[in-house]
Design an enzyme around this catalytic site. Sequence first.
Site, PDB file in Angstrom:
ATOM      1  N   SER A 132       0.861  -1.190   0.000  1.00  0.00           N
ATOM      2  CA  SER A 132       0.000   0.000   0.000  1.00  0.00           C
ATOM      3  C   SER A 132       0.893   1.235   0.000  1.00  0.00           C
ATOM      4  O   SER A 132       2.018   1.187   0.525  1.00  0.00           O
ATOM      5  CB  SER A 132      -0.877   0.010   1.260  1.00  0.00           C
ATOM      6  N   TYR A 179      -1.067  -0.618  10.478  1.00  0.00           N
ATOM      7  CA  TYR A 179      -1.307  -1.010   9.081  1.00  0.00           C
ATOM      8  C   TYR A 179      -0.142  -0.529   8.209  1.00  0.00           C
ATOM      9  O   TYR A 179       0.412  -1.298   7.415  1.00  0.00           O
ATOM     10  CB  TYR A 179      -2.633  -0.412   8.591  1.00  0.00           C
TER      11      TYR A 179
HETATM   12  N1  LIG Z   1      -8.898  -1.036  -0.576  1.00  0.00           N
HETATM   13  C1  LIG Z   1      -7.863  -0.211  -0.502  1.00  0.00           C
HETATM   14  O1  LIG Z   1      -8.026   1.040  -0.532  1.00  0.00           O
HETATM   15  C2  LIG Z   1      -6.465  -0.736  -0.445  1.00  0.00           C
HETATM   16  C3  LIG Z   1      -5.410   0.158  -0.667  1.00  0.00           C
HETATM   17  C4  LIG Z   1      -4.095  -0.295  -0.613  1.00  0.00           C
HETATM   18  C5  LIG Z   1      -3.846  -1.624  -0.370  1.00  0.00           C
HETATM   19  N2  LIG Z   1      -4.881  -2.488  -0.141  1.00  0.00           N
HETATM   20  C6  LIG Z   1      -4.552  -3.896   0.134  1.00  0.00           C
HETATM   21  O2  LIG Z   1      -5.146  -4.702  -0.843  1.00  0.00           O
HETATM   22  C7  LIG Z   1      -5.355  -6.015  -0.323  1.00  0.00           C
HETATM   23  C8  LIG Z   1      -6.766  -6.457  -0.668  1.00  0.00           C
HETATM   24  O3  LIG Z   1      -7.679  -5.584  -0.006  1.00  0.00           O
HETATM   25  P1  LIG Z   1      -9.128  -5.246  -0.598  1.00  0.00           P
HETATM   26  O4  LIG Z   1      -9.193  -3.785  -0.713  1.00  0.00           O
HETATM   27  O5  LIG Z   1      -9.447  -6.083  -1.757  1.00  0.00           O
HETATM   28  O6  LIG Z   1      -9.992  -5.620   0.703  1.00  0.00           O
HETATM   29  P2  LIG Z   1     -11.207  -6.649   0.912  1.00  0.00           P
HETATM   30  O7  LIG Z   1     -12.217  -6.483  -0.163  1.00  0.00           O
HETATM   31  O8  LIG Z   1     -11.610  -6.464   2.323  1.00  0.00           O
HETATM   32  O9  LIG Z   1     -10.519  -8.082   0.729  1.00  0.00           O
HETATM   33  C9  LIG Z   1      -9.622  -8.587   1.683  1.00  0.00           C
HETATM   34  C10 LIG Z   1      -9.380 -10.065   1.375  1.00  0.00           C
HETATM   35  O10 LIG Z   1      -8.441 -10.573   2.350  1.00  0.00           O
HETATM   36  C11 LIG Z   1      -8.960 -11.798   2.860  1.00  0.00           C
HETATM   37  N3  LIG Z   1      -8.556 -12.030   4.237  1.00  0.00           N
HETATM   38  C12 LIG Z   1      -8.596 -11.168   5.266  1.00  0.00           C
HETATM   39  N4  LIG Z   1      -8.180 -11.771   6.384  1.00  0.00           N
HETATM   40  C13 LIG Z   1      -7.877 -13.057   6.067  1.00  0.00           C
HETATM   41  C14 LIG Z   1      -7.413 -14.170   6.793  1.00  0.00           C
HETATM   42  N5  LIG Z   1      -7.170 -14.133   8.109  1.00  0.00           N
HETATM   43  N6  LIG Z   1      -7.215 -15.345   6.119  1.00  0.00           N
HETATM   44  C15 LIG Z   1      -7.466 -15.417   4.806  1.00  0.00           C
HETATM   45  N7  LIG Z   1      -7.916 -14.405   4.052  1.00  0.00           N
HETATM   46  C16 LIG Z   1      -8.123 -13.221   4.687  1.00  0.00           C
HETATM   47  C17 LIG Z   1     -10.469 -11.641   2.793  1.00  0.00           C
HETATM   48  O11 LIG Z   1     -11.022 -12.947   2.772  1.00  0.00           O
HETATM   49  P3  LIG Z   1     -12.470 -13.287   3.455  1.00  0.00           P
HETATM   50  O12 LIG Z   1     -13.382 -12.140   3.129  1.00  0.00           O
HETATM   51  O13 LIG Z   1     -12.864 -14.537   2.767  1.00  0.00           O
HETATM   52  O14 LIG Z   1     -12.213 -13.399   4.885  1.00  0.00           O
HETATM   53  C18 LIG Z   1     -10.642 -10.901   1.473  1.00  0.00           C
HETATM   54  O15 LIG Z   1     -10.688 -11.795   0.391  1.00  0.00           O
HETATM   55  C19 LIG Z   1      -5.066  -5.920   1.176  1.00  0.00           C
HETATM   56  O16 LIG Z   1      -3.778  -6.423   1.445  1.00  0.00           O
HETATM   57  C20 LIG Z   1      -5.097  -4.415   1.450  1.00  0.00           C
HETATM   58  O17 LIG Z   1      -4.274  -4.063   2.537  1.00  0.00           O
HETATM   59  C21 LIG Z   1      -6.187  -2.087  -0.194  1.00  0.00           C
END
Ligand SMILES: NC(=O)c1ccc[n+]([C@@H]2O[C@H](COP(=O)([O-])OP(=O)(O)OC[C@H]3O[C@@H](n4cnc5c(N)ncnc54)[C@H](OP(=O)(O)O)[C@@H]3O)[C@@H](O)[C@H]2O)c1
Length: 245
Positions: free
Chosen positions: A130, A143
């Site tokens: 990120s 984070y």
């Molecule tokens: N959204 C943003 O603005 C943003 C910005 C920068 C970076 N990111 C990064 O992008 C990545 C994906 O995030 P996203 O935005 O797509 O969020 P999201 O829609 O909340 O998806 C998060 C994913 O991580 C999985 N997960 C969480 N805890 C877990 C665990 N203990 N074991 C296995 N799987 C787990 C969830 O699986 P389940 O739902 O099946 O539990 C879900 O598939 C993350 O690393 C986040 O830090 C996001």
Amino acid sequence: MKLSGAKVLITGASSGIGAATARAMAAAGADLVLAGRDRTRLEAVAAETGGRAVVCDLAAQPRVLAERAGPVDVLVNNAGVGWSGPFARMSQETLQHLVAVNLIAPIRLTQLLLPGMIDAGRGHVVFVASIAGVIGVGREAVYSATKAGLITFAEALRHELRDFSGVGVSVLLPGVVDTPFFERRGTPYTRRAPAPIPPERVANAIVAAIRYERPESYVPGWLRLPARLRGAAPGPFRALMRFFG
Ligand SMILES: NC(=O)c1ccc[n+]([C@@H]2O[C@H](COP(=O)([O-])OP(=O)(O)OC[C@H]3O[C@@H](n4cnc5c(N)ncnc54)[C@H](OP(=O)(O)O)[C@@H]3O)[C@@H](O)[C@H]2O)c1
């Protein structure tokens, strides 16, 4: 690296960036293994993309996931969780959970799957970090620290694997992405700028990073400017951060 026919494991494939990446990889002809905890959502993405769903909690069971996935050509370490609020009030459980899911699990999963790639003489490991890991975001200290750790781990691993292994390493540095991430962390994204981008943009950047061996991809690309400013002129950078919050 060619994605057509490559076996690709994506963590966090049940939602957001991971689900979008699964769709982009399926369009590129990859053979998918999709990991997540929510069986219903994960199986829906698997049905749509022709992937195999592996339900497991990454914080507790990285080895189970590695064993059930088997050897892979590409590992996309995408699963992650957020938390926003005053650091002094963060519970120990939440702190440990963030470090376990965002930092320890991807490092351990990489350690379990990397030997197979080295033996095969080819492979690619992707880390979804990120922009917070480069600039540090207030009220998201832990984070930010987990993502900074991931970025430095990836850089060090790239040095280690360079020249001999045939295994590439890429880091993605997204800004604000329109996914359930904010709702799940319990604090919505309320700033007017930058506007959230669709997860498909990050997914396409992941595919391009693997195809063209890109070490580092900011999404959107302009985010490399604050990152460079912080390195080149930390004083003005901090003044701007105070101004923009
Ligand atoms: N959204 C943003 O603005 C943003 C910005 C920068 C970076 N990111 C990064 O992008 C990545 C994906 O995030 P996203 O935005 O797509 O969020 P999201 O829609 O909340 O998806 C998060 C994913 O991580 C999985 N997960 C969480 N805890 C877990 C665990 N203990 N074991 C296995 N799987 C787990 C969830 O699986 P389940 O739902 O099946 O539990 C879900 O598939 C993350 O690393 C986040 O830090 C996001």
